[in-house]
Design a protein around this motif. Sequence first.
Motif, short mmCIF file in Angstrom:
data_model
loop_
_atom_site.label_atom_id
_atom_site.label_comp_id
_atom_site.label_asym_id
_atom_site.label_seq_id
_atom_site.Cartn_x
_atom_site.Cartn_y
_atom_site.Cartn_z
N ASP A 166 18.48 -31.82 -18.18
CA ASP A 166 17.79 -30.91 -17.20
C ASP A 166 16.94 -31.20 -16.81
O ASP A 166 16.18 -30.78 -14.98
CB ASP A 166 19.00 -29.75 -17.27
N SER A 167 16.28 -30.08 -18.20
CA SER A 167 14.33 -29.86 -17.68
C SER A 167 13.69 -31.11 -16.94
O SER A 167 13.05 -31.83 -16.01
CB SER A 167 13.54 -29.63 -18.45
N LEU A 168 13.97 -32.71 -17.30
CA LEU A 168 13.69 -33.66 -16.72
C LEU A 168 13.68 -34.12 -15.46
O LEU A 168 12.58 -34.25 -14.58
CB LEU A 168 14.04 -35.11 -17.99
N PHE A 169 15.52 -33.19 -15.31
CA PHE A 169 15.15 -34.36 -13.76
C PHE A 169 14.87 -33.44 -13.24
O PHE A 169 14.46 -33.74 -11.95
CB PHE A 169 16.81 -34.70 -14.02
N HIS A 170 14.93 -32.25 -13.63
CA HIS A 170 14.44 -31.21 -12.47
C HIS A 170 12.84 -31.68 -12.21
O HIS A 170 12.30 -31.44 -11.13
CB HIS A 170 14.67 -29.39 -13.19
#
Length: 129
Positions: free
Chosen positions: A10-14
Amino acid sequence: MVEHSAPDLDSLFHALGDPTRRRMIRALAGGEKTVGELAKPFAISLAAASKHIKALESAGLLRREVRGRTHLCRLEPGPLASAHAWLGFYETFWTERLDALDRLLREEDARKTEPVPQPVTQPVKGDIP
């Protein structure tokens, strides 16, 4: 397929969802850069650049090192490999389905181009053989 925890992805794709951050990552692929060097191509303040850098840091995509008053940023490619592995599953998924669709369309085209058998006619009385 490699399993990864949802918050990491999630944080990566954000982080990767923002075009400014993607361009920063691309710039870091060429070597370490200062915060000022990362901010320079954009019409943003150093404070705004720092916010982007913090998002990239929280996703694990870069590491910031302080040398005196200079903040140097370096790409950490590991999370990109995780994203690639996760996306690889869907690449295989869609490739298999598109290959099946291609086979079906080729079979349908082949059926359309097969010669149509002509009916056999019986000679009518009075026809010349």
